[in-house]
Design a protein around this motif. Structure first.
Motif, short mmCIF file in Angstrom:
data_model
loop_
_atom_site.label_atom_id
_atom_site.label_comp_id
_atom_site.label_asym_id
_atom_site.label_seq_id
_atom_site.Cartn_x
_atom_site.Cartn_y
_atom_site.Cartn_z
N LEU A 1 0.83 -1.20 0.00
CA LEU A 1 0.00 0.00 0.00
C LEU A 1 0.87 1.26 0.00
O LEU A 1 0.52 2.26 -0.66
CB LEU A 1 -0.92 -0.01 1.22
N GLY A 2 2.01 1.24 0.70
CA GLY A 2 2.92 2.38 0.66
C GLY A 2 3.49 2.60 -0.73
O GLY A 2 3.67 3.74 -1.16
N SER A 3 3.73 1.53 -1.46
CA SER A 3 4.25 1.66 -2.81
C SER A 3 3.23 2.32 -3.73
O SER A 3 3.57 3.16 -4.57
CB SER A 3 4.65 0.28 -3.35
N GLU A 4 1.94 1.96 -3.59
CA GLU A 4 0.90 2.59 -4.40
C GLU A 4 0.66 4.04 -3.99
O GLU A 4 0.51 4.92 -4.83
CB GLU A 4 -0.41 1.80 -4.25
N LEU A 5 0.65 4.30 -2.69
CA LEU A 5 0.29 5.63 -2.20
C LEU A 5 1.38 6.65 -2.51
O LEU A 5 1.07 7.77 -2.94
CB LEU A 5 0.04 5.57 -0.69
N TYR A 6 2.63 6.30 -2.34
CA TYR A 6 3.72 7.25 -2.50
C TYR A 6 4.47 7.06 -3.81
O TYR A 6 5.49 7.73 -4.03
CB TYR A 6 4.72 7.11 -1.33
N GLU A 7 3.97 6.17 -4.69
CA GLU A 7 4.56 5.93 -6.01
C GLU A 7 6.05 5.58 -5.87
O GLU A 7 6.92 6.11 -6.56
CB GLU A 7 4.40 7.15 -6.90
N LEU A 8 6.33 4.69 -4.94
CA LEU A 8 7.68 4.18 -4.73
C LEU A 8 7.69 2.71 -5.13
O LEU A 8 7.08 1.88 -4.46
CB LEU A 8 8.10 4.33 -3.26
N PRO A 9 8.34 2.37 -6.24
CA PRO A 9 8.28 0.98 -6.72
C PRO A 9 8.77 -0.04 -5.71
O PRO A 9 8.24 -1.14 -5.63
CB PRO A 9 9.17 1.00 -7.98
N LEU A 10 9.82 0.29 -4.95
CA LEU A 10 10.41 -0.67 -4.02
C LEU A 10 10.42 -0.09 -2.61
O LEU A 10 10.83 1.05 -2.40
CB LEU A 10 11.85 -1.02 -4.43
N ILE A 11 9.95 -0.90 -1.65
CA ILE A 11 9.98 -0.52 -0.23
C ILE A 11 10.37 -1.77 0.56
O ILE A 11 9.88 -2.87 0.28
CB ILE A 11 8.61 0.00 0.27
N ALA A 12 11.25 -1.58 1.54
CA ALA A 12 11.66 -2.70 2.39
C ALA A 12 11.90 -2.18 3.80
O ALA A 12 12.44 -1.09 4.00
CB ALA A 12 12.92 -3.38 1.86
N VAL A 13 11.48 -2.99 4.79
CA VAL A 13 11.73 -2.71 6.20
C VAL A 13 12.70 -3.78 6.71
O VAL A 13 12.49 -4.98 6.46
CB VAL A 13 10.44 -2.70 7.02
N TYR A 14 13.76 -3.34 7.39
CA TYR A 14 14.81 -4.25 7.87
C TYR A 14 14.80 -4.29 9.39
O TYR A 14 14.62 -3.26 10.05
CB TYR A 14 16.20 -3.75 7.43
N ALA A 15 14.95 -5.51 9.93
CA ALA A 15 15.30 -5.69 11.34
C ALA A 15 16.80 -5.95 11.37
O ALA A 15 17.28 -6.95 10.82
CB ALA A 15 14.54 -6.87 11.94
N ARG A 16 17.53 -5.03 12.00
CA ARG A 16 18.99 -4.99 11.82
C ARG A 16 19.26 -4.79 10.33
O ARG A 16 18.84 -3.81 9.77
CB ARG A 16 19.65 -6.26 12.36
N ASP A 17 19.96 -5.73 9.67
CA ASP A 17 20.22 -5.58 8.24
C ASP A 17 19.52 -6.67 7.42
O ASP A 17 19.93 -6.95 6.30
CB ASP A 17 21.73 -5.62 7.98
N MET A 18 18.46 -7.28 7.97
CA MET A 18 17.71 -8.32 7.27
C MET A 18 16.31 -7.80 6.93
O MET A 18 15.64 -7.19 7.77
CB MET A 18 17.60 -9.58 8.14
#
Length: 879
Positions: free
Chosen positions: A354-371
């Motif tokens: 939903l964040g990708s559609e709303l903010y027109e950002l093709p790629l989004i990722a959330v990391y815990a530490r570096d994973m």
């Protein structure tokens, strides 16, 4: 090194007696000769010496008396002598372009045009390139700013909002519990409805904001009310990416029930909230055991795809990133419990989609530490989400370990040969204490940036090219205007080179070229006058030269005898230019006769003196050799004496070091015994205090026994009272049933008190027995400590005496070592002095031998000089 270019005919700058004979040449004949002369120069510059020689010989043959023939003759004289080389088959070589030669033969108009073109092209190209760089920086910065704005909005409106919304829900529940604290302990349908449905009403519309747990804890941290949900997806496989254009599927969850008696009081955020009575809100990392207590372990567990993580050990055990809030329930300064609300980011695909559609950002990722724990990054297969993949090591190190807040980088997604390049922005996610716990990454394809950069760059280069073409047109026009007077000057200079000095050049302009034309016309007039004068001077010079040659021949005939050593000859020239030379020659011969006579006498005397000195020098050399031998033997004895003294000094120094070490060891032992004595005193004081406390404990245990006896008596009386109450309730019939139940409960309670009192009494007896044993042991330890203190004091006295003896030994050894070293220095000085004397004796012996050799050589040289001087005749022959 390139040979210097030969000048063209030099009659304009030569002195009158240096100008060769010239003749009038028609213009038709001069042009081919000038061309051939220049061809010879080109061949010489290219390294073809023989070719240049051949061309200039042709020019000399065609114009032997003209200016071109004279110039060719001068050029031939400066060429190296021809080499006789055996004829070999000729090999064709490829002519190479010589930039210097090309520039020299290029017309002035072309040179000027080229200079103007370069002069205008360089600033235009530099400015265009600077503008292109500025445009690229502006476009790239704008692209990065857009990416930063989208990332900031996503972080504020989702990542941070989840924590704030969790806090708002926790505060709502906490306010309700403050008004009715009984709801914390008592299960209530209304509370369950609030936790499971009321607070989760908007999560059906916004599934990315789902709260995975809402928990009510008591003051010990035990879970009393709960609402825990997890995703229904299959956690055994990696989730798939939605197809392009496919709608985002609904978020399906399932409820999880925590076991009864689950205690979360050991979780650090719960402890902090209960201790400080202040809410705790923000992002945090939960380990797999903590996630199991919260009931979200299956969703939090994500296998690590790559073992090269900076936090590999932590990630392999399992870790989850949670946005949570802990709100303590406080009433009148007392903590009654806490409310815990949180959202798990692991596998929250709806947040990134939903964040990708709303903010027109093709790629989004959330990391815990570096994973990656929530992402729409494609894996290498291109179909599944890349959860469990790692951030680039350089990015993880810069943001998670070095403290940077954000970083731009370019990555290929997916990380394969066919992957697409993306401009990535990584931002650090921090917990409530400001420590980094994860990363937020967004990406845009670099293809869009490159397309925009290409359009802006193309427009800028087009503008620069237009300006450059306009500048070149103006440059060619200016070059034509400036080259016109130069061409006229060139034609006039060529006419002067062809000896047409009567011609004149006039320019209509008033600049430097007109002044140059005027000066060239005046120079042509002067050259014409000088040429006529030179012809007259040349005829006079020829006559003088013939007369001078006759006088020189006569002088050579007069002085011919001097070549065979006859110093009695004289030159007979009384008139003409040679007279002064003849007089000077006669004076020189007279001086030479005197000099040769003096040399003959001197050589005779030197030979006599050299013979007498040679014998004395030989005796001196023999004496010096004997002295050198005796000094060498004495020097060997002195060296042996010095070596022995140095050995004794070394042994004395070692003994001094050993004595100092013994002194230091004794001092350290004394210090250790001082510390031991102090420690024994402390132990004795501690044992005394402990013994007093044990005796006090015995008295306290006796007081406890008295209290237990009173409690036992109260229990008996309470049981009797309960029995009487039962009898009274039986008399009252049905109206006394309630009173009877209470009497039974009191009786049971009295029995329970009696039993527990008996147990406590047994424990007190055990404590009294143990306390008595400890007291006896303390008294024994006190006597042992006293004896140890006495022994330590005796050891201190012995060590002190040993330290004094070691100090005296160290002083004696130091004195011996000092005297020995003094003797060693004196012996070394004596040896050095003897070595210097031996060296002087050796030098004297060598010098004496060299002087003898030199005298022998001097005697030989004197004899040769005498033989040479005898060749000269100093007196005329007798007649």
């Amino acid at each position: 090194m390139e040979p210097s270019r030969l000048p063209t005919p030099e009659w304009l700058t030569a002195r009158p007696d240096e100008v060769p004979g010239t003749r009038e040449q028609p213009e038709a004949e001069a042009e081919p000769l000038l061309e051939r002369y220049l061809q010879g120069q080109d061949a010489r510059d290219a390294g073809d010496v023989e070719g240049a020689r051949r061309i200039w010989q042709e020019v000399v043959a065609q114009d032997p008396q003209g200016s071109y023939g004279a110039a060719a003759q001068v050029a031939l004289g400066e060429l190296p002598a021809p080499l006789l080389i055996e004829a070999t088959p000729s090999v064709a070589t490829k002519t190479q372009l010589n930039p210097v030669l090309w520039w020299r033969r290029t017309p002035f108009r072309t040179k000027l045009a080229a200079i103007l073109l370069v002069w205008t092209a360089v600033p235009v190209v530099v400015l265009t390139q600077a503008q292109v760089r500025s445009v690229r920086q502006t476009v790239t910065q704008g692209f990065q700013d857009t990416l930063t704005q989208g990332t900031t909005a996503l972080r504020e409106e989702y990542i941070d909002w989840l924590s704030q919304e969790s806090l708002a829900q926790a505060q709502t529940v906490a306010q309700l519990l403050q008004t009715n604290p009984r709801l914390i302990q008592e299960p209530n349908p209304l509370m369950q409805t609030l936790l499971r449905q009321g607070l989760a009403a908007n999560e059906r519309e916004y599934p990315e904001l789902t709260k995975n747990f809402r928990l009510v804890l008591d003051r010990q941290g035990q879970v009393q009310q709960q609402a825990v949900v997890m995703s229904q997806e299959d956690f055994r496989v990696y989730p798939s990416l939605p197809a392009p254009g496919q709608a985002i599927p609904p978020y399906r969850t399932r409820s999880v029930v925590l076991p009864g008696g689950t205690n979360l009081g050991q979780l650090p955020w719960v402890q902090q909230a209960l201790k400080t009575q202040k809410p705790v809100v923000g992002l945090t990392l939960v380990s797999l055991p903590q996630a199991q207590k919260l009931g979200i372990a299956p969703q939090a567990k994500i296998p690590l795809r790559n073992r090269n993580s900076l936090y590999a050990q932590e990630l392999n055990q399992g870790v989850g990133l949670v946005a949570l809030a802990v709100q303590p329930v406080v009433q009148k300064g007392q903590v009654l419990g806490a409310v815990l609300v949180g959202s798990l980011f692991n596998r929250n695909h709806w947040l990134v989609d939903l964040g990708s559609e709303l903010y027109e950002l093709p790629l989004i990722a959330v990391y815990a530490r570096d994973m990656q724990v929530a992402t729409n990054f494609p894996d290498q297969d291109g179909n599944t989400r890349a959860i469990g993949s790692l951030a680039p090591p350089a990015v993880a190190k810069a943001l998670l370990q070095q403290g940077q807040d954000s970083l731009f980088t370019t990555r290929k997604i997916p990380d394969t040969a066919n992957g697409q390049d993306y401009l990535m922005l990584f931002q650090t996610l921090r917990d409530s204490n400001g420590q980094p716990v994860g990363l937020l990454a967004v990406g845009q394809p670099t293809q869009e940036l490159e397309q925009l950069l290409w359009e802006r760059t193309r427009n800028t280069y087009g503008l620069g090219l237009g300006i450059l073409l306009l500048a070149w047109g103006l440059g060619l026009l200016v070059a034509n205007l400036l080259a016109q007077p130069v061409r006229r000057l060139t034609v006039y200079a060529r006419a002067l080179g062809q000896n047409r000095y009567q011609e004149r050049l006039t320019l209509t302009s008033q600049d430097e070229f007109a002044l140059l034309a005027q000066e060239m016309s005046q120079m042509a007039s002067q050259v014409e006058t000088h040429v006529q004068t030179l012809h007259e001077q040349q005829q006079q010079a020829e006559a003088a030269r013939a007369e001078l040659e006759a006088d020189v021949i006569q002088l050579l005939m007069d002085i011919e005898g001097a070549q065979q050593g006859d110093l009695t000859v004289r030159a007979h020239a009384d008139t003409g230019q040679i007279a002064s030379i003849a007089d000077a020659f006669n004076v020189t011969l007279a001086s030479l006769r005197t000099l040769v006579g003096n040399v003959r006498a001197t050589t005779d005397r030197v030979g006599t003196l050299a013979g007498h000195s040679e014998a004395a020098v030989v005796d001196l050399a023999q004496a010096a050799q004997s002295q050198e031998l005796e000094l060498t033997q004495a020097l060997e004895l002195a060296a042996e004496n010095t070596q022995a003294i140095q050995t004794i000094a070394q042994r004395a120094a070692e003994a001094t070091t050993t004595a100092q070490s013994s002194l230091q060891a004794a001092q350290e032992g004394q210090e250790a015994m001082d510390a031991t004595a102090s420690l024994y005193n402390q132990i004795r004081e501690a044992v005394g205090k402990t013994s007093k406390k044990v005796k006090h404990l015995v008295g306290s245990s006796q007081e406890i026994s008295q209290v237990l006896a009173i409690i036992q008596e109260i229990s008996v009386q309470t049981n009797l009272l309960s029995f009487n109450a039962s009898l009274e309730s039986d008399r009252a019939g049905e109206h006394g049933q309630g009173f009877r139940l209470i009497a039974d409960e009191i009786g049971q309670l009295a029995n329970l008190v009696r039993k527990e009192t008996a147990r406590i009494e047994a424990l007190v007896r055990n404590i009294q027995q143990d306390t008595a044993d400890v007291s006896n042991a303390m008294e024994s330890s006190t006597s042992a400590v006293v004896e140890g203190s006495l022994l330590v004091q005796k050891t201190q006295q012995v060590l002190q005496q040993l330290a004094e003896l070691s100090g005296q030994m160290a002083e004696y050894q130091a004195a011996i070592a000092g005297q020995t070293q003094s003797h060693s220095r004196v012996s070394s000085q004596v040896q050095t002095a003897m070595e210097n004397v031996a060296a002087i004796a050796a030098t004297t012996s060598g010098a004496a031998q060299e002087v003898g050799s030199a005298l022998q050589e001097l005697d030989q040289e004197v004899r040769q000089l005498q033989q040479f001087v005898l060749q000269f005749r100093l007196q005329p022959d007798a007649r």
